[in-house]
Write an enzyme that holds these catalytic residues in place. Structure first.
Site, short mmCIF file in Angstrom:
data_model
loop_
_atom_site.label_atom_id
_atom_site.label_comp_id
_atom_site.label_asym_id
_atom_site.label_seq_id
_atom_site.Cartn_x
_atom_site.Cartn_y
_atom_site.Cartn_z
N MET A 27 0.85 -1.20 0.00
CA MET A 27 0.00 0.00 0.00
C MET A 27 0.88 1.25 0.00
SD MET A 27 -3.41 -0.94 2.07
CE MET A 27 -2.83 -0.74 3.71
N GLY A 28 2.13 1.07 -0.44
CA GLY A 28 3.03 2.22 -0.51
C GLY A 28 3.49 2.65 0.87
N HIS A 34 9.20 -3.65 3.25
CA HIS A 34 8.75 -3.89 1.86
C HIS A 34 9.93 -4.30 0.99
CE1 HIS A 34 5.57 -0.78 3.08
NE2 HIS A 34 4.88 -1.85 2.80
N GLN A 150 -3.34 -11.89 7.97
CA GLN A 150 -3.56 -11.60 6.54
C GLN A 150 -2.90 -12.67 5.67
OE1 GLN A 150 -3.01 -7.52 4.88
NE2 GLN A 150 -1.04 -8.27 4.18
N SER A 181 6.75 -0.33 9.86
CA SER A 181 5.38 -0.24 9.36
C SER A 181 5.18 1.13 8.72
CB SER A 181 4.39 -0.39 10.53
OG SER A 181 3.12 0.08 10.16
P1 AMP Z 1 1.48 -2.98 3.43
O1 AMP Z 1 2.07 -1.95 2.51
O2 AMP Z 1 1.46 -2.57 4.85
O3 AMP Z 1 0.16 -3.51 2.93
O4 AMP Z 1 2.48 -4.21 3.38
C1 AMP Z 1 2.83 -4.83 2.18
C2 AMP Z 1 3.56 -6.11 2.49
O5 AMP Z 1 4.73 -5.84 3.24
C3 AMP Z 1 2.72 -7.09 3.33
O6 AMP Z 1 2.93 -8.41 2.87
C4 AMP Z 1 3.29 -6.88 4.71
O7 AMP Z 1 3.12 -8.00 5.55
C5 AMP Z 1 4.75 -6.62 4.42
N1 AMP Z 1 5.39 -5.92 5.52
C6 AMP Z 1 4.93 -4.81 6.16
N2 AMP Z 1 5.76 -4.47 7.16
C7 AMP Z 1 6.77 -5.39 7.16
C8 AMP Z 1 7.94 -5.59 7.96
N3 AMP Z 1 8.25 -4.80 8.97
N4 AMP Z 1 8.74 -6.64 7.64
C9 AMP Z 1 8.44 -7.47 6.62
N5 AMP Z 1 7.36 -7.33 5.83
C10 AMP Z 1 6.52 -6.31 6.10
#
Ligand code: AMP
Length: 271
Positions: A27-28, A34, A150, A181
């Protein structure tokens, strides 16, 4: 690195890749978490497709959707260094062209943890991933264990519907322990220190847990987490990873799941 905003153009462009694709949905508001997913995909020797789409359907709260951190310019700058093959940045109308006729039905695990506090959140997540997979048809999808529920629900949903294999990726943390995050962009350094202290206290208590002291440990941890500086705790639960239920005397592996607020920012982790 090709930037594509239109789904027909995407399908055309990736046709030459066949199914030799690793897909990384985001989601950017990109961060090193990421990037670790993209790096893992590159190691698999597949073409990499990264999507950036803040999916309105997975937000049960409009305010949360609006305040979700967005920074496409910076995302593109970051991606240019790591160079995925394609970055897909669709508008809402590109993804929700076709109304889904069948309602997305997912496992009852979706009703626990975040599902209790964010009604229909996981239906929205699985729906959008299903749409992406139909479009991209990747060999692999890379998902972070940071969002364990998720990941589990997507894996469970797609196993009979798509050929795509889910590759779980470990959680990237700051040195002090807090998970990276996108929502951390809304926090100050002091706030992040609170987050790291919460991580540490959970980690320290994890090995002490058994099915007899379960309730006491939860009460103690919740109290401590509020003292440390969390504003509110949505849930703190210890879950058996085999059954997705509360631990019992047969439990072998378990995790502590938490959703809490620092100021108005909702954060999740599993340890
Ligand atoms: P999001 O942009 O928050 O939807 O995350 C996109 C992807 O990145 C998802 O598969 C998340 O689980 C992963 N992700 C987010 N934060 C982390 C992190 N700290 N370490 C590893 N993967 C992450």
């Amino acid at each position: 690195m090709k930037i594509i905003r239109n789904s027909n153009q995407l399908v055309k462009y990736i046709k030459v890749y066949g199914s030799n694709i690793g897909f990384i949905p985001t989601m950017g508001g990109l961060h090193k978490g990421h990037l670790s997913l993209i790096t893992k995909a590159k190691h698999k020797k597949v073409k990499t497709v990264v999507s950036i789409f803040v999916n309105p359907k997975q937000f049960n709260n409009k305010k949360d959707f609006i305040s979700y951190p967005r920074n496409i310019k910076n995302d593109i700058k970051i991606l240019k260094k790591i160079k995925p093959n394609v970055v897909f940045i669709p508008k809402k109308s590109e993804i929700y062209k076709k109304k889904t006729k069948i309602k997305i039905k997912i496992d009852k695990f979706s009703k626990l943890l975040c599902g209790k506090f964010r009604p229909n959140h996981f239906e929205g997540v699985v729906d959008v991933i299903d749409r992406f997979l139909k479009l991209i048809k990747p060999k692999y999808i890379f998902l972070g264990i940071k969002d364990f529920q998720q990941l589990w629900l997507i894996k469970n949903y797609i196993k009979y519907k798509h050929k795509t294999k889910v590759i779980p990726c470990k959680t990237i943390r700051y040195k002090d322990g807090m998970a990276l995050s996108t929502r951390n962009y809304l926090l100050s350094n002091d706030d992040k220190e609170i987050g790291s202290n919460i991580y540490k206290i959970i980690k320290r208590n994890k090995s002490l847990i058994n099915n007899k002291n379960y309730n006491q440990i939860i009460i103690k941890l919740k109290k401590k987490i509020i003292e440390i500086g969390a504003n509110k705790i949505d849930y703190l639960e210890i879950i058996d990873l085999k059954t997705n239920k509360k631990i019992n005397n047969k439990t072998k592996t378990y995790k502590i799941f938490i959703a809490y607020y620092i100021k108005k920012v909702r954060l999740i982790d599993n340890i």
